[in-house]
Design a protein around this motif. Structure first.
Motif, PDB file in Angstrom:
ATOM      1  N   MET A  53       0.818  -1.209   0.000  1.00  0.00           N
ATOM      2  CA  MET A  53       0.000   0.000   0.000  1.00  0.00           C
ATOM      3  C   MET A  53       0.857   1.266   0.000  1.00  0.00           C
ATOM      4  N   ALA A  54       2.075   1.183   0.512  1.00  0.00           N
ATOM      5  CA  ALA A  54       2.951   2.359   0.588  1.00  0.00           C
ATOM      6  C   ALA A  54       3.704   2.615  -0.718  1.00  0.00           C
ATOM      7  N   LYS A  55       3.783   1.622  -1.578  1.00  0.00           N
ATOM      8  CA  LYS A  55       4.518   1.785  -2.835  1.00  0.00           C
ATOM      9  C   LYS A  55       3.789   2.743  -3.770  1.00  0.00           C
ATOM     10  N   TYR A  56       4.577   3.475  -4.533  1.00  0.00           N
ATOM     11  CA  TYR A  56       3.991   4.319  -5.564  1.00  0.00           C
ATOM     12  C   TYR A  56       4.973   4.446  -6.720  1.00  0.00           C
ATOM     13  N   ALA A  57       4.448   4.815  -7.869  1.00  0.00           N
ATOM     14  CA  ALA A  57       5.286   5.017  -9.051  1.00  0.00           C
ATOM     15  C   ALA A  57       4.758   6.240  -9.793  1.00  0.00           C
ATOM     16  N   THR A 103       1.469  15.487 -19.417  1.00  0.00           N
ATOM     17  CA  THR A 103       0.539  14.744 -18.571  1.00  0.00           C
ATOM     18  C   THR A 103       1.336  13.668 -17.834  1.00  0.00           C
ATOM     19  N   TYR A 104       0.840  13.278 -16.657  1.00  0.00           N
ATOM     20  CA  TYR A 104       1.552  12.321 -15.813  1.00  0.00           C
ATOM     21  C   TYR A 104       0.574  11.351 -15.171  1.00  0.00           C
ATOM     22  N   ILE A 105       1.109  10.213 -14.753  1.00  0.00           N
ATOM     23  CA  ILE A 105       0.350   9.231 -13.979  1.00  0.00           C
ATOM     24  C   ILE A 105       1.085   9.008 -12.661  1.00  0.00           C
ATOM     25  N   LEU A 106       0.348   9.123 -11.565  1.00  0.00           N
ATOM     26  CA  LEU A 106       0.864   8.755 -10.247  1.00  0.00           C
ATOM     27  C   LEU A 106       0.109   7.499  -9.838  1.00  0.00           C
ATOM     28  N   GLU A 107       0.846   6.398  -9.723  1.00  0.00           N
ATOM     29  CA  GLU A 107       0.246   5.107  -9.395  1.00  0.00           C
ATOM     30  C   GLU A 107       0.374   4.844  -7.904  1.00  0.00           C
ATOM     31  N   LEU A 108      -0.764   4.760  -7.237  1.00  0.00           N
ATOM     32  CA  LEU A 108      -0.805   4.374  -5.834  1.00  0.00           C
ATOM     33  C   LEU A 108      -1.438   2.986  -5.755  1.00  0.00           C
ATOM     34  N   TYR A 109      -1.567   2.463  -4.558  1.00  0.00           N
ATOM     35  CA  TYR A 109      -2.093   1.111  -4.382  1.00  0.00           C
ATOM     36  C   TYR A 109      -3.497   0.955  -4.966  1.00  0.00           C
ATOM     37  N   ASP A 110      -4.402   1.867  -4.610  1.00  0.00           N
ATOM     38  CA  ASP A 110      -5.799   1.692  -5.010  1.00  0.00           C
ATOM     39  C   ASP A 110      -6.352   2.850  -5.840  1.00  0.00           C
ATOM     40  N   VAL A 111      -5.465   3.708  -6.314  1.00  0.00           N
ATOM     41  CA  VAL A 111      -5.887   4.807  -7.182  1.00  0.00           C
ATOM     42  C   VAL A 111      -4.757   5.137  -8.154  1.00  0.00           C
ATOM     43  N   VAL A 112      -5.153   5.472  -9.360  1.00  0.00           N
ATOM     44  CA  VAL A 112      -4.205   5.947 -10.364  1.00  0.00           C
ATOM     45  C   VAL A 112      -4.642   7.360 -10.725  1.00  0.00           C
ATOM     46  N   SER A 156      -5.417  16.741  -1.848  1.00  0.00           N
ATOM     47  CA  SER A 156      -4.349  16.703  -0.846  1.00  0.00           C
ATOM     48  C   SER A 156      -3.554  15.398  -0.889  1.00  0.00           C
ATOM     49  N   LEU A 157      -4.188  14.277  -1.221  1.00  0.00           N
ATOM     50  CA  LEU A 157      -3.445  13.016  -1.303  1.00  0.00           C
ATOM     51  C   LEU A 157      -2.401  13.097  -2.417  1.00  0.00           C
ATOM     52  N   PHE A 158      -2.795  13.565  -3.579  1.00  0.00           N
ATOM     53  CA  PHE A 158      -1.850  13.713  -4.689  1.00  0.00           C
ATOM     54  C   PHE A 158      -0.710  14.646  -4.289  1.00  0.00           C
TER      55      PHE A 158
END
Length: 121
Positions: A5-9, A41-50, A95-97
């Motif tokens: 859950m803490a990983k992101y890309a 444009t960019y993508i921030l990949e979180l555990y349960d949201v992109v 705020s999460l982003f």
């Protein structure tokens, strides 16, 4: 797990090369001024949201294909069931982003005030 859950890309989605490409940006920490270009444009990949971040000056094709790129990204990366895709236009980030980037919030003086509203002493 908490580790998953803490990983992101973070990825840049661009057609600068003539075709739409998604390129991972591995430099950390992420910095708003350095890693969010208004022309892209960019993508921030979180555990349960992109998140799909769309710069104000991104070209028409990038803006039009951003959500499709993100949905393909979710499928290609075997994201969890229920993973949501959220579109964010520049300057209306949640705020999460923002929490994944340095320099998103105004710098504070020691007294807790915003530097832009206080005279230097």
């Amino acid at each position: 797990t908490e580790e998953e859950m803490a990983k992101y890309a973070f990825f840049k989605v661009s057609n600068d090369s003539g075709k739409m490409e998604c390129t991972e940006i591995t430099e950390r920490p992420l910095d708003k001024q350095k890693h969010l270009d208004t022309n892209e444009t960019y993508i921030l990949e979180l555990y349960d949201v992109v998140y799909v971040w769309i710069g104000d000056k991104a070209n028409k094709e990038e803006k039009q294909q951003a959500m499709g790129s993100a949905k393909k990204f979710v499928k290609d990366h075997n994201k969890i069931k229920g993973c949501r895709v959220s579109r964010l236009n520049e300057n209306i980030e949640d705020s999460l982003f923002k929490s994944y980037f340095e320099n998103f919030y105004p710098a504070l003086n020691l007294d807790g005030g915003d530097k832009s509203t206080h005279a230097n002493q």
